[in-house]
Design a protein around this motif. Structure first.
Motif, PDB file in Angstrom:
ATOM      1  N   ALA A  99       0.807  -1.216   0.000  1.00  0.00           N
ATOM      2  CA  ALA A  99       0.000   0.000   0.000  1.00  0.00           C
ATOM      3  C   ALA A  99       0.840   1.266   0.000  1.00  0.00           C
ATOM      4  O   ALA A  99       0.642   2.165  -0.809  1.00  0.00           O
ATOM      5  CB  ALA A  99      -0.935  -0.007   1.199  1.00  0.00           C
ATOM      6  N   ARG A 100       1.822   1.316   0.924  1.00  0.00           N
ATOM      7  CA  ARG A 100       2.511   2.593   1.057  1.00  0.00           C
ATOM      8  C   ARG A 100       3.413   2.882  -0.137  1.00  0.00           C
ATOM      9  O   ARG A 100       3.474   4.007  -0.625  1.00  0.00           O
ATOM     10  CB  ARG A 100       3.318   2.612   2.352  1.00  0.00           C
ATOM     11  CG  ARG A 100       2.781   3.688   3.273  1.00  0.00           C
ATOM     12  CD  ARG A 100       3.607   3.819   4.485  1.00  0.00           C
ATOM     13  NE  ARG A 100       3.195   2.867   5.493  1.00  0.00           N
ATOM     14  CZ  ARG A 100       3.792   2.793   6.674  1.00  0.00           C
ATOM     15  NH1 ARG A 100       4.796   3.574   6.972  1.00  0.00           N
ATOM     16  NH2 ARG A 100       3.369   1.931   7.567  1.00  0.00           N
ATOM     17  N   MET A 101       4.107   1.842  -0.620  1.00  0.00           N
ATOM     18  CA  MET A 101       4.971   2.053  -1.781  1.00  0.00           C
ATOM     19  C   MET A 101       4.148   2.500  -2.978  1.00  0.00           C
ATOM     20  O   MET A 101       4.537   3.390  -3.726  1.00  0.00           O
ATOM     21  CB  MET A 101       5.714   0.767  -2.117  1.00  0.00           C
ATOM     22  CG  MET A 101       6.739   0.402  -1.082  1.00  0.00           C
ATOM     23  SD  MET A 101       7.403  -1.231  -1.358  1.00  0.00           S
ATOM     24  CE  MET A 101       8.607  -0.889  -2.614  1.00  0.00           C
ATOM     25  N   THR A 102       3.004   1.861  -3.138  1.00  0.00           N
ATOM     26  CA  THR A 102       2.171   2.200  -4.285  1.00  0.00           C
ATOM     27  C   THR A 102       1.664   3.628  -4.186  1.00  0.00           C
ATOM     28  O   THR A 102       1.661   4.356  -5.185  1.00  0.00           O
ATOM     29  CB  THR A 102       0.993   1.222  -4.395  1.00  0.00           C
ATOM     30  OG1 THR A 102       1.505  -0.100  -4.271  1.00  0.00           O
ATOM     31  CG2 THR A 102       0.287   1.364  -5.705  1.00  0.00           C
ATOM     32  N   SER A 103       1.276   4.045  -2.966  1.00  0.00           N
ATOM     33  CA  SER A 103       0.762   5.416  -2.917  1.00  0.00           C
ATOM     34  C   SER A 103       1.877   6.439  -3.093  1.00  0.00           C
ATOM     35  O   SER A 103       1.622   7.523  -3.605  1.00  0.00           O
ATOM     36  CB  SER A 103      -0.074   5.693  -1.659  1.00  0.00           C
ATOM     37  OG  SER A 103       0.489   5.120  -0.539  1.00  0.00           O
ATOM     38  N   VAL A 104       3.111   6.087  -2.726  1.00  0.00           N
ATOM     39  CA  VAL A 104       4.222   7.017  -3.006  1.00  0.00           C
ATOM     40  C   VAL A 104       4.470   7.086  -4.513  1.00  0.00           C
ATOM     41  O   VAL A 104       4.753   8.156  -5.062  1.00  0.00           O
ATOM     42  CB  VAL A 104       5.494   6.606  -2.238  1.00  0.00           C
ATOM     43  CG1 VAL A 104       6.663   7.468  -2.649  1.00  0.00           C
ATOM     44  CG2 VAL A 104       5.275   6.747  -0.749  1.00  0.00           C
ATOM     45  N   LEU A 105       4.317   5.953  -5.184  1.00  0.00           N
ATOM     46  CA  LEU A 105       4.463   5.960  -6.645  1.00  0.00           C
ATOM     47  C   LEU A 105       3.381   6.843  -7.283  1.00  0.00           C
ATOM     48  O   LEU A 105       3.662   7.612  -8.212  1.00  0.00           O
ATOM     49  CB  LEU A 105       4.360   4.524  -7.167  1.00  0.00           C
ATOM     50  CG  LEU A 105       4.682   4.301  -8.630  1.00  0.00           C
ATOM     51  CD1 LEU A 105       6.096   4.742  -8.931  1.00  0.00           C
ATOM     52  CD2 LEU A 105       4.523   2.833  -8.992  1.00  0.00           C
ATOM     53  N   VAL A 106       2.169   6.758  -6.751  1.00  0.00           N
ATOM     54  CA  VAL A 106       1.091   7.613  -7.249  1.00  0.00           C
ATOM     55  C   VAL A 106       1.435   9.084  -6.983  1.00  0.00           C
ATOM     56  O   VAL A 106       1.216   9.949  -7.834  1.00  0.00           O
ATOM     57  CB  VAL A 106      -0.261   7.238  -6.594  1.00  0.00           C
ATOM     58  CG1 VAL A 106      -1.330   8.245  -6.962  1.00  0.00           C
ATOM     59  CG2 VAL A 106      -0.684   5.849  -7.032  1.00  0.00           C
TER      60      VAL A 106
END
Lengths: 249, 222
Positions: A124-131
């Motif tokens: 979750a967190r990595m993906t939202s940083v990518l977003v």
């Protein structure tokens, strides 16, 4: 207060004082922080020496988010009060925030390899940083595509404000989607769960990153403001020259 | 309300007359779901598992496909200025406009989503849930595409820029809409929750985005 510092001359005076202070503090704190983080703190009982990546990773992730908040606040101030300086701030914050976001992703990936066994995990967190990185890039691309500077300022402000609402929803939706990260461990109601021997270097590094970002933003903000003034003066000079020519002929 | 009805009808008619109506997004959607198995391989188990997700993803892309036309044309020929001068509330006006286009062009998405899911071997019930989720997602997807389109109206080659701006904003609705199909496939009770969340995102977007679009149009008129 906002109007007080939106005066370019007052801002210039303030920035001239603050830039060396921020720069100096950033250098000193980075020096102390790096020394504490890399040499003078114990290895983690579970993660061993790789815990040291945390000291460069966590502050970068924090700056990535903090700078986006700053970008949105500057955009809001510009949108409501139309202070040109606020727009310039938004303009210079974006690339700096994007770089911190990339740094967070990169160091996170380096940390993930020894810890989770993969360079990239769709958590979750990595993906939202990518977003978040995509949001920064979209903002910069929109500004770059608009030639008229006032249009760029207003349109960018709307996008940046919409972006912050979006990021909050993205955060929750991505949490719903999947999570592998440990729960928050530094800022909690019942006090930090991280041991003080690790908390101190982390806090100093976070402070160092904050001053570093503040230094970069102020420095670029001042250069941009000076560039705008130089252009205005140039225009004035050209106009005067033209008038004189007309008067002579 | 009369002006809004007129804008709605105009947009729907324009989409039919000039843009091929629903054919554009539908054809794009169909092409995307045809290509995916060719890239991934024909293994039935795998296709069945990814079916609901691919449907959500491909539907999102097909909405983006026509996003540059909606406000780009109005920006180019001065209609956008007339909208702001008309005296009607801009937020209502753009909502009518986006919905007009969505109704005219995006209605096949749930149908193709249903058929496509069945072609991927997804069970009927799951495919129905997925199609419902797509239906619930259409307001959010079209409004977000409209917002990005309004920001980038009149910029040359705005398609890429619109995609870059809109995709991060479509993350939540994609997660919930595709998640509804996925959890239905896994027999998870969260399918209903996902469906409701899709609807919630759509309603929230409907409430907020028109103001953003109106602001974007105004800002682009300098």
């Amino acid at each position: 207060m906002l109007s007080y510092f939106s005066n370019p001359q007052r801002f210039d005076q303030l920035a001239r004082v603050l830039i060396p202070i921020f720069g100096g503090l950033a250098l000193v704190l980075l020096g102390v922080g790096v020394w504490l983080a890399l040499f003078n703190s114990p290895p983690d009982y579970q993660q061993g020496e790789t815990i040291r990546i945390m000291y460069v990773h966590v502050p970068a992730a924090y700056m990535a988010m903090a700078l986006y908040v700053a970008l949105a606040v500057a955009s809001f101030v510009y949108f409501v009060w139309r202070h040109a300086l606020a727009d310039t701030a938004a303009e210079v914050i974006a690339p700096i925030g994007a770089v911190f976001t990339m740094l967070a992703l990169f160091t996170g990936s380096l940390w993930g390899k020894p810890m989770w066994g993969t360079w990239w995990e769709w958590d979750a967190r990595m993906t939202s940083v990518l977003v978040l990185l995509l949001v920064y890039l979209g903002y910069m691309a929109l500004r770059a595509a608009l030639e008229d500077s006032q249009q760029a300022a207003r349109t960018g402000a709307i996008l940046a404000m919409a972006g912050i609402i979006n990021l909050v929803i993205v955060k929750f939706s991505v949490d719903w989607w999947s999570s592998l990260h440990q729960p928050a461990s530094v800022i909690r109601l019942d006090g930090p769960t991280i041991h003080s021997s690790q908390l101190w270097p982390l806090a100093i590094m976070a402070l160092a990153y904050t001053f570093l970002a503040g230094w970069l933003v102020l420095y670029r903000l001042r250069s941009q403001a000076l560039r705008r003034r130089a252009r205005a003066l140039q225009r004035q000079r050209d106009q005067l020259a033209r008038q004189r020519e007309e008067a002579v002929s | 309300m009369n002006a809004l009805g007129a804008v709605f009808a105009r947009e729907a008619r324009l989409a039919w007359a000039g843009g091929g109506g629903a054919a554009g997004p539908a054809a794009f959607f169909l092409a995307a779901i045809t290509l995916a198995p060719l890239a991934i391989g024909p293994a039935p188990d795998l296709l069945m598992a990814i079916g609901p997700g691919i449907m959500g993803f491909a539907a999102l892309l097909s909405v983006l496909q026509s996003a540059d036309r909606l406000f780009g044309d109005d920006h180019a020929d001065g209609t956008a200025e007339l909208y702001l001068l008309s005296g009607a509330t801009p937020a209502w006006l753009v909502l009518a406009k986006v919905m007009g286009q969505a109704v005219a062009t995006l209605w096949p998405l749930p149908v193709i989503g249903l058929l496509g899911a069945l072609m991927y071997g997804v069970p009927v019930e799951t495919a129905l849930v997925g199609a419902l989720a797509l239906l619930a997602a259409i307001p959010a997807l079209s409004l977000i595409a409209g917002f990005a389109g309004a920001l980038a109206a009149g910029i040359r080659r705005s398609g890429l820029l619109i995609a870059l701006i809109a995709t991060p904003m479509m993350v939540p609705v994609l997660i919930f809409a595709a998640g509804a199909g996925r959890s239905a496939f896994e027999g998870d009770e969260r399918a209903v929750a996902n469906l409701l969340l899709t609807l919630a995102v759509s309603l929230g977007t409907t409430a907020l985005t028109p103001f953003g679009i109106a602001g974007a149009i105004r800002s682009r008129l300098g």
